[in-house]
Design a protein around this motif. Sequence first.
Motif, PDB file in Angstrom:
ATOM      1  N   GLY A  32     -31.686  -9.694  28.327  1.00  0.00           N
ATOM      2  CA  GLY A  32     -30.672 -10.472  27.785  1.00  0.00           C
ATOM      3  C   GLY A  32     -30.677 -10.423  26.274  1.00  0.00           C
ATOM      4  O   GLY A  32     -31.385 -10.035  25.787  1.00  0.00           O
TER       5      GLY A  32
ATOM      6  N   THR B 225     -28.217 -15.892  25.501  1.00  0.00           N
ATOM      7  CA  THR B 225     -28.222 -15.953  27.087  1.00  0.00           C
ATOM      8  C   THR B 225     -29.505 -16.131  27.868  1.00  0.00           C
ATOM      9  O   THR B 225     -29.669 -16.915  28.711  1.00  0.00           O
ATOM     10  CB  THR B 225     -27.880 -14.414  27.667  1.00  0.00           C
TER      11      THR B 225
ATOM     12  N   GLN C  41     -30.552 -19.197  30.367  1.00  0.00           N
ATOM     13  CA  GLN C  41     -31.005 -19.181  31.810  1.00  0.00           C
ATOM     14  C   GLN C  41     -32.279 -19.834  32.020  1.00  0.00           C
ATOM     15  O   GLN C  41     -32.684 -20.168  33.014  1.00  0.00           O
ATOM     16  CB  GLN C  41     -31.668 -17.392  31.802  1.00  0.00           C
TER      17      GLN C  41
END
Length: 597
Positions: free
Chosen positions: A576, A580, A584
């Motif tokens: 990513g 992002t 996560q």
Amino acid sequence: MRNMNKLPPSELKKYLAHLKVKPSELIFFIAKPVIKRRALLITNIILLFALAFLNFLVPQFTKTIIDVAIPERSTSYLVHEVLLMLGVTALIGLLSFANAYLMQRLSLEAIADIRLATYNKLLKQDYGYFQDTKTGDLMVRLTSDIQNIQLLVSNNTFSLVSQAFTFVGVLGFLYIRDWKMALLISLTFPILYLNIQFSRGHIREANAKMRRNLSKISNQLQSTFTQIELIKNYTTEAHESVKFDKLVKEGNHYQLDVTKWQNILSPVTTFVNTVGTAIVLLFGGYLIINHELSIGELVAYISYLALLQAPITLISQVINNFQNALVSYDHIEDVMRVTEKVVDPVNPQPFPNPLQNGISLNNVNFHYTGSESPILSHITFNIPAGKTTALVGRSGAGKTTLIKLLTRMYDTSAGEINYDTTEIRQMTLKDLRQHISVVSQDVTIIDGTIAENIRYGSFGATKDKILQAAELADILNFIKSLPQGLETQVGERGVKLSGGQKQRLSIARAFLKDAPVVVLDEATAALDNESEKLIQHAFDNLMQGRTSIVIAHRLSTIHAAHQIIVMDAGKVVEKGNHATLLQQGGLYKMLYDLQFE
């Protein structure tokens, strides 16, 4: 590859037994570059036979002077024979000079071929070969090992050929003149042969041990000079000195062993030759007393005996050289026997330039030869063309190994790497690597000028192109500040430059190469924050419009990467962009938080 440095003493005799099957191979190995120079070879052979014939004539002049000119009290005949003998001797000297000069030329040219072939073979070896082989040992193969082989391509060795014919001719002549005298002389030859045979194995074993020691010394020197900063910082000079002293004393012991066996062989050979002379004097004197032989014939016999003994004496020298060369040849063959695993395809495809889609890795696995432990396992992701992909992860995650696969320093154990639709193995290594620029943390600087360092790999580049590359790498102002500018010597491994300056030189080198794919392997890890900021601008210039792969130690440098691949224990665990991956809350966020606590 069999490495003598790793052989325990108990295995040495087995190794030497292995060497016994090699003489014919060594002769063929040397013969190839020698026969290639037919004109020089034939000229030397003709000279050797001419010298053999002229040396055969000289005792005849002595015999004629003693048996004819002096008894007949003929001054004119005496002067005539003496002048002829002097003329022949002068001609022998002239031909000997020509033979020695041309023989040395033949030797040097033939050995240059062998050295170049060995060097080229080493250059073609896989990257992994150099990871498993010590630099000092390779240096010994290209220097002293080849010098040992050169001793065989010498005047002494080739003289054996002509002297062998002289030996047969003279011995036949003596048997025709007096078979009893010739038979008595011949009795010494088996003794000489047995003496040589006895000493040969001991000389070879001593030379093998000495060769092992020379490799150890070379490795120790190479290690010392490349790690001198570590030695100074930890004040281990005394420790290193003790290690070196031990190796030198070990070498002295082996050298004395070689000297011992050489000097056992030589005096025994001399004594047996003297026995032969004594036989001639004893039996010849008896024949003279009984009026069955003239004094001139006896003197000629003694001269001919020297011609018979010369090749046998020379054999002892050549055998010593041959034993030494046999050990050295085996080490050169260690290189020649290795088969490269990373090779060009039979029908290569061109590198897709420009890249349209990018680079794709499909289920890539890798483990080192001889190990089943995976370094990379089931790696699958795409590197988009013209964009920046960052590889991050703990130390040992497999990031640098992955780069080695992308540049085909290693081949994958399984899976595929494609540049657009072209599989990496379908391209030649030169074509692939010419389209990839690698800038790493361990910058390689050659011992030369700044211009030579920037131009390395782009040897046809003009001065203007070099200056343009230097400007893009933000090092042009520094170069202009130097009195000699581009011609400034940087010193061995760039010792006259700072870490940042060396890094920017490598970036300028990459700019000059102008490859469509750029790899930055932790290129700022060893720099301070200020240097990193200065170099980051040069990196931004370099990556612009290129497919870029960045291994990042400092995660702050990859915020703008189009894609971040997170690796752990040889696997891809996250993909990513920066935002992002932080959301996560996985490994990337943990690594990022650790750096900014």
